[in-house]
Motif scaffolding. Structure first.
Motif, mmCIF file in Angstrom:
data_model
loop_
_atom_site.group_PDB
_atom_site.id
_atom_site.type_symbol
_atom_site.label_atom_id
_atom_site.label_comp_id
_atom_site.label_asym_id
_atom_site.label_seq_id
_atom_site.Cartn_x
_atom_site.Cartn_y
_atom_site.Cartn_z
ATOM 1 N N THR A 164 0.843 -1.205 0.000
ATOM 2 C CA THR A 164 0.000 0.000 0.000
ATOM 3 C C THR A 164 0.876 1.252 0.000
ATOM 4 O O THR A 164 0.649 2.191 -0.777
ATOM 5 C CB THR A 164 -0.884 0.005 1.278
ATOM 6 O OG1 THR A 164 -1.555 -1.241 1.339
ATOM 7 C CG2 THR A 164 -1.870 1.136 1.289
ATOM 8 N N VAL A 198 4.706 5.976 -5.020
ATOM 9 C CA VAL A 198 4.840 6.129 -6.476
ATOM 10 C C VAL A 198 3.893 7.227 -6.962
ATOM 11 O O VAL A 198 4.284 8.112 -7.721
ATOM 12 C CB VAL A 198 4.564 4.790 -7.203
ATOM 13 C CG1 VAL A 198 4.400 4.998 -8.707
ATOM 14 C CG2 VAL A 198 5.689 3.801 -6.945
ATOM 15 N N GLN A 199 2.664 7.182 -6.463
ATOM 16 C CA GLN A 199 1.663 8.187 -6.842
ATOM 17 C C GLN A 199 2.118 9.601 -6.475
ATOM 18 O O GLN A 199 2.053 10.523 -7.283
ATOM 19 C CB GLN A 199 0.373 7.910 -6.078
ATOM 20 C CG GLN A 199 -0.774 7.544 -6.975
ATOM 21 C CD GLN A 199 -2.008 7.214 -6.136
ATOM 22 O OE1 GLN A 199 -2.035 7.410 -4.913
ATOM 23 N NE2 GLN A 199 -3.023 6.713 -6.793
ATOM 24 N N ALA A 200 2.613 9.729 -5.223
ATOM 25 C CA ALA A 200 3.048 11.049 -4.735
ATOM 26 C C ALA A 200 4.223 11.565 -5.571
ATOM 27 O O ALA A 200 4.267 12.747 -5.921
ATOM 28 C CB ALA A 200 3.434 10.957 -3.264
ATOM 29 N N GLN A 230 4.954 10.744 -8.680
ATOM 30 C CA GLN A 230 4.461 11.089 -10.021
ATOM 31 C C GLN A 230 3.739 12.428 -10.005
ATOM 32 O O GLN A 230 3.924 13.251 -10.889
ATOM 33 C CB GLN A 230 3.538 9.987 -10.543
ATOM 34 C CG GLN A 230 4.306 8.724 -10.921
ATOM 35 C CD GLN A 230 3.389 7.551 -11.259
ATOM 36 O OE1 GLN A 230 2.205 7.572 -10.959
ATOM 37 N NE2 GLN A 230 3.955 6.527 -11.876
ATOM 38 N N GLN A 231 2.921 12.637 -8.959
ATOM 39 C CA GLN A 231 2.172 13.896 -8.864
ATOM 40 C C GLN A 231 3.096 15.099 -8.695
ATOM 41 O O GLN A 231 2.765 16.206 -9.092
ATOM 42 C CB GLN A 231 1.162 13.838 -7.719
ATOM 43 C CG GLN A 231 -0.113 13.117 -8.157
ATOM 44 C CD GLN A 231 -0.981 12.685 -6.996
ATOM 45 O OE1 GLN A 231 -0.720 13.027 -5.844
ATOM 46 N NE2 GLN A 231 -2.011 11.906 -7.293
ATOM 47 N N GLU A 270 8.293 4.368 -10.752
ATOM 48 C CA GLU A 270 7.621 3.087 -11.017
ATOM 49 C C GLU A 270 7.809 2.177 -9.827
ATOM 50 O O GLU A 270 8.793 2.280 -9.103
ATOM 51 C CB GLU A 270 8.232 2.404 -12.249
ATOM 52 C CG GLU A 270 7.850 3.077 -13.546
ATOM 53 C CD GLU A 270 8.438 2.395 -14.770
ATOM 54 O OE1 GLU A 270 8.805 1.196 -14.683
ATOM 55 O OE2 GLU A 270 8.533 3.081 -15.801
ATOM 56 N N LYS A 310 2.666 1.928 -3.331
ATOM 57 C CA LYS A 310 1.771 2.511 -4.344
ATOM 58 C C LYS A 310 1.564 3.998 -4.074
ATOM 59 O O LYS A 310 1.585 4.815 -4.990
ATOM 60 C CB LYS A 310 0.417 1.781 -4.333
ATOM 61 C CG LYS A 310 0.520 0.388 -4.938
ATOM 62 C CD LYS A 310 -0.840 -0.297 -4.960
ATOM 63 C CE LYS A 310 -0.687 -1.731 -5.440
ATOM 64 N NZ LYS A 310 -1.811 -2.582 -5.052
ATOM 65 N N LYS A 311 1.367 4.344 -2.795
ATOM 66 C CA LYS A 311 1.146 5.748 -2.434
ATOM 67 C C LYS A 311 2.376 6.600 -2.751
ATOM 68 O O LYS A 311 2.262 7.728 -3.209
ATOM 69 C CB LYS A 311 0.815 5.869 -0.939
ATOM 70 C CG LYS A 311 -0.576 5.390 -0.607
ATOM 71 C CD LYS A 311 -0.893 5.717 0.840
ATOM 72 C CE LYS A 311 -2.352 5.468 1.128
ATOM 73 N NZ LYS A 311 -2.730 5.853 2.470
#
Ligand code: NYM
Length: 183
Positions: free
Chosen positions: A21, A27-29, A31-32, A38, A24-25
């Motif tokens: 979890t 990677v998202q942060a 990317q944002q 990745e 994933k968070k």
């Protein structure tokens, strides 16, 4: 123009600590915030070696303990060219488990020392940061039963935690411990 190398960030911890979890968070942060990132995970069960490991973890096959340790390491090595390429392209890799899990899990078995367990992974790309998600015994209990896979007992997981604590004494690795509370 040469692009900046990506960072190699590893998340480690006992089973159920929430690594997937958080990976994933993260990677998202990243990317944002405009940084290419990745996720990868070990074992990577999609390769031929990974499928042997997966069958072993699911108790569909038996493998001798040294053999499976070397397979886990081989599974990392087979992905090194891909990892290096991505890092050189400027992609930050967030990795769910790495060699530290390899050492902590095998050395929690009878008859294995840290030193032997570490040898096959010597020379792997070195992480810039290893985030250790530290699950308190109380929180582990709240999270219920470990899964059906091999190693899924609290006695074994406690031994794994102790091995991780020994590994965290290594000053050449940039460990950051995140303590997860009960709430
Ligand atoms: N595991 C994982 C090992 O025993 N050695 C290793 O080198 C690695 C990377 O596999 N219980 C163990 C830890 C886990 C299991 O991991 C599968 P996951 O993240 O649940 O797929």
């Amino acid at each position: 123009m040469a692009c900046k190398r990506g960072a190699l960030i590893v998340l480690e911890g006992v089973d159920k600590a929430g690594k997937t979890t958080q990976c994933k968070k993260l990677v998202q942060a990243l990317q944002q915030s405009g940084r290419p990132a990745e996720m990868m995970r070990f074992p990577d069960r999609t390769t031929t070696i990974g499928q042997l490991i997966s069958a072993y973890l699911e108790k569909k096959s038996d493998l001798e303990d040294h053999t499976v340790h070397l397979l886990f390491s081989a599974n990392r090595w087979e992905l090194v060219p891909q990892m290096r390429k991505k890092l050189e392209q400027g992609i930050t890799l967030v990795v769910d488990r790495y060699a530290f899990s390899g050492v902590a899990f095998t050395s929690a078995k009878q008859g294995f020392c840290l030193d032997w367990c570490m040898k096959p992974d010597v020379g792997l790309p070195k992480p810039d940061l290893v985030i250790f998600l530290q699950l308190s015994p109380a929180e582990a209990t709240l999270r219920g039963q470990f899964g059906e896979e091999r190693y899924g007992t609290s006695v074994f997981q406690r031994a794994v935690q102790q091995r991780f604590e020994q590994l965290m004494k290594e000053p050449s690795v940039n460990w950051q411990v995140i303590r997860l509370s009960e709430h």
